[in-house]
Design a protein around this motif. Structure first.
Motif, PDB file in Angstrom:
ATOM      1  N   GLN A 349      68.078  37.491  69.181  1.00  0.00           N
ATOM      2  CA  GLN A 349      68.795  36.999  68.010  1.00  0.00           C
ATOM      3  C   GLN A 349      68.002  37.212  66.720  1.00  0.00           C
ATOM      4  O   GLN A 349      68.571  37.246  65.629  1.00  0.00           O
ATOM      5  CB  GLN A 349      69.118  35.512  68.172  1.00  0.00           C
ATOM      6  CG  GLN A 349      69.806  35.134  69.482  1.00  0.00           C
ATOM      7  CD  GLN A 349      70.930  36.076  69.883  1.00  0.00           C
ATOM      8  OE1 GLN A 349      71.778  36.446  69.078  1.00  0.00           O
ATOM      9  NE2 GLN A 349      70.928  36.481  71.164  1.00  0.00           N
ATOM     10  N   LYS A 350      66.676  37.355  66.840  1.00  0.00           N
ATOM     11  CA  LYS A 350      65.818  37.451  65.651  1.00  0.00           C
ATOM     12  C   LYS A 350      65.284  38.859  65.418  1.00  0.00           C
ATOM     13  O   LYS A 350      64.397  39.046  64.583  1.00  0.00           O
ATOM     14  CB  LYS A 350      64.641  36.482  65.795  1.00  0.00           C
ATOM     15  CG  LYS A 350      65.059  35.012  65.839  1.00  0.00           C
ATOM     16  CD  LYS A 350      63.874  34.106  66.101  1.00  0.00           C
ATOM     17  CE  LYS A 350      64.305  32.650  66.181  1.00  0.00           C
ATOM     18  NZ  LYS A 350      63.163  31.740  66.485  1.00  0.00           N
ATOM     19  N   GLN A 351      65.803  39.853  66.123  1.00  0.00           N
ATOM     20  CA  GLN A 351      65.282  41.204  65.956  1.00  0.00           C
ATOM     21  C   GLN A 351      65.576  41.728  64.551  1.00  0.00           C
ATOM     22  O   GLN A 351      66.519  41.287  63.893  1.00  0.00           O
ATOM     23  CB  GLN A 351      65.863  42.141  67.021  1.00  0.00           C
ATOM     24  CG  GLN A 351      67.373  42.293  67.003  1.00  0.00           C
ATOM     25  CD  GLN A 351      67.871  43.117  68.180  1.00  0.00           C
ATOM     26  OE1 GLN A 351      67.475  44.261  68.352  1.00  0.00           O
ATOM     27  NE2 GLN A 351      68.722  42.527  69.017  1.00  0.00           N
ATOM     28  N   PRO A 352      64.762  42.660  64.036  1.00  0.00           N
ATOM     29  CA  PRO A 352      64.964  43.189  62.678  1.00  0.00           C
ATOM     30  C   PRO A 352      66.369  43.736  62.480  1.00  0.00           C
ATOM     31  O   PRO A 352      67.004  44.213  63.421  1.00  0.00           O
ATOM     32  CB  PRO A 352      63.909  44.285  62.570  1.00  0.00           C
ATOM     33  CG  PRO A 352      62.858  43.913  63.567  1.00  0.00           C
ATOM     34  CD  PRO A 352      63.588  43.247  64.692  1.00  0.00           C
ATOM     35  N   ALA A 353      66.830  43.680  61.255  1.00  0.00           N
ATOM     36  CA  ALA A 353      68.212  44.049  60.939  1.00  0.00           C
ATOM     37  C   ALA A 353      68.541  45.477  61.376  1.00  0.00           C
ATOM     38  O   ALA A 353      69.627  45.742  61.916  1.00  0.00           O
ATOM     39  CB  ALA A 353      68.471  43.873  59.452  1.00  0.00           C
ATOM     40  N   GLN A 354      67.612  46.410  61.165  1.00  0.00           N
ATOM     41  CA  GLN A 354      67.893  47.801  61.525  1.00  0.00           C
ATOM     42  C   GLN A 354      68.054  47.963  63.030  1.00  0.00           C
ATOM     43  O   GLN A 354      68.971  48.638  63.511  1.00  0.00           O
ATOM     44  CB  GLN A 354      66.778  48.708  61.012  1.00  0.00           C
ATOM     45  CG  GLN A 354      67.052  50.193  61.250  1.00  0.00           C
ATOM     46  CD  GLN A 354      65.980  51.091  60.627  1.00  0.00           C
ATOM     47  OE1 GLN A 354      65.015  50.608  60.034  1.00  0.00           O
ATOM     48  NE2 GLN A 354      66.149  52.386  60.746  1.00  0.00           N
TER      49      GLN A 354
END
Length: 487
Positions: A349-354
């Protein structure tokens, strides 16, 4: 993606046949049986028959000697000696699921909130918990999608068929056909093409009825394995990487695992017989599902009768804002497995936007290509791949797979057909399992509600019937609470 495993279906028939019901059951099985009468009548039940036809309300289904012997308009039936009558008003009867990418193991790695793990990557057997979870969910037939302890799976199958242990019918895939490389320390690594032939013949003699190629196999090794398996009347599937889908089709593979999620066609860094580990989903990253590359690949698959197995739940676990947390599924995990899963879930859920955007795009494109493949006439089957992601649990995630097929654009009855009759067709068993028809094996399950209108009702399993014997799903679930991930 390390924790993932990473034409002939109308012409080659597997040699093993569905076993007849055992004459008696052991004390390990009898506590979970609700009814073993020679004749069982399910009255006033809604029927989704697995053929893709709409549901039919208010039917009576009669089971005798482990077979479906009558399907008629609903009516009250009086009890009689030797007959069990079950009133199923408000319930839906479905064919037992034929789950095509399943495991009797669970990947165990220490996990922390920071995402650090330690080698070696080990695969302990779930020989106690997994079969019970499958049967509790209405999965009456499984094909293991590769084994690590091949003899354990073969022995488990035989003991289930003999009535000594409880679980679904098993189509056992041999240990992985793996080349040099990979992170699973327990996997044998093939030396060359001759070794691949020897490996296939050894495991076919031992009782395996299916083979699976894995991520680092070479084309020479895969070609030799396919040739040896086909000479035995057996099929080969693959979770590939070093070999592209186009190359595998040309070699004569029967099935490809994980939908289109692991195709390295179009990978810029792809070298012959080498897995580009950082680019395992290259095709979906670079090809539009409606574009020329996708259409050409689907045409090639259909032309050569190569089936595709969808395993959407295991990829959903890497996609942000997915999946829902299911309390009932979490209850069966061991404390360690549950903790590791929740760490993994939170990191997703917290992975980088890209990275999140890439995962979301690949998942959506994979779903779209599975729909297009089926609409083009391809044989799409279903499984869940319950490996090291605690959100993918045997049985529960087979239901989730069907829900995701509906999200992909299939109607509920189409999705149910994919998860039942299509699997039976691939296994060469569609004359005996996979749909609700007179004369077929009574491998069935009953849910509260109507999955034909609301696919989520498929989770509400109340009764499972295998070979005409009725089992209590809740008792099976209670027996494995806190155990999956342990043994």
């Amino acid at each position: 993606m390390k924790i993932l495993e990473a034409a002939l279906f109308g012409m080659i028939a597997v040699t093993a046949a569905i076993a007849q019901p055992p004459a008696q059951f052991s004390s390990a099985v009898t506590p979970y049986i609700r009814a073993t009468a020679k004749r069982i009548v399910l009255t006033h039940v809604r029927v989704i028959d697995g053929t893709g036809k709409p549901e039919v309300d208010d039917q009576n289904v009669t089971i005798e000697g482990g077979k479906i012997t009558a399907i008629a308009k609903g009516a009250d039936v009086a009890s009689a000696p030797g007959t069990t009558v079950l009133d199923m008003q408000g319930r839906t009867l479905l064919p037992g699921l034929v789950a095509m990418h399943e495991h009797m193991y669970y990947i165990a790695r220490p996990a922390t909130a920071a995402g650090k793990v330690e080698d070696p990557l080990l695969v302990p057997q779930m020989t106690f918990s997994a079969p019970r979870l499958y049967l509790a969910a209405g999965v009456t037939t499984v094909r293991t999608g590769g084994s690590v302890e091949g003899q354990s799976d073969i022995n488990l199958r035989d003991q289930i068929d003999a009535g000594k242990l409880i679980g679904p019918h098993m189509e056992v895939t041999a240990p992985y056909l793996q080349g040099k490389g990979g992170s699973f320390i327990q996997m044998y690594q093939l030396k060359d093409a001759d070794d691949a032939r020897r490996f296939v013949n050894f495991w076919a003699d031992a009782g395996a009825t299916s083979f699976k190629a894995y991520m680092h196999i070479t084309r020479d090794e895969l070609g030799a394995a396919i040739d040896a398996a086909h000479k035995r009347g057996l099929k080969v599937t693959g979770h590939l990487c070093s070999i592209t889908y186009s190359e595998a089709i040309a070699l004569g593979i029967d099935n490809l695992e994980h939908g289109f999620m692991v195709n390295t066609d179009l990978a810029p860094s792809k070298q012959p017989d080498v897995c580009p580990m950082g680019d395992t989903s290259a095709f979906l990253e670079h090809a539009d599902p409606n574009g020329p590359e996708a259409k050409a690949l689907i045409e090639d698959l259909v032309k050569h009768h190569v089936a595709i197995t969808s395993t959407l739940p295991v990829f959903e676990g890497f996609t942000p804002n997915r999946p829902p947390l299911y309390p009932r599924a979490q209850e069966v995990l061991s404390p360690e497995a549950r903790t590791a899963y929740l760490y993994s879930y939170n990191r997703t859920q917290k992975q980088p936007a890209q990275a999140a955007a890439k995962r979301t795009t690949i998942f959506a494109r994979g779903m779209a290509m599975e729909l297009a493949f089926a609409k083009a006439g391809g044989l799409l089957t279903a499984g869940c791949d319950p490996t090291g992601n605690g959100g993918v649990v045997p049985g529960f995630s087979d239901h989730r797979e069907i829900e995701l097929l509906v999200e992909a654009g299939f109607t509920p009855v189409e999705a149910i057909k994919i998860a039942t009759l299509n699997g039976a067709v691939y296994l060469g068993r569609d004359k005996t399992i996979g749909s609700i028809e007179i004369g077929k094996n009574a491998d069935l399950f009953i849910v509260n509600g109507n999955p034909g209108k609301n696919i989520n009702d498929i989770q509400n399993v109340e009764l499972v019937i295998k070979d005409g014997v009725a089992y209590e799903p809740q008792k099976l679930l209670d027996s494995v609470k806190g155990r999956y991930g342990q043994y």
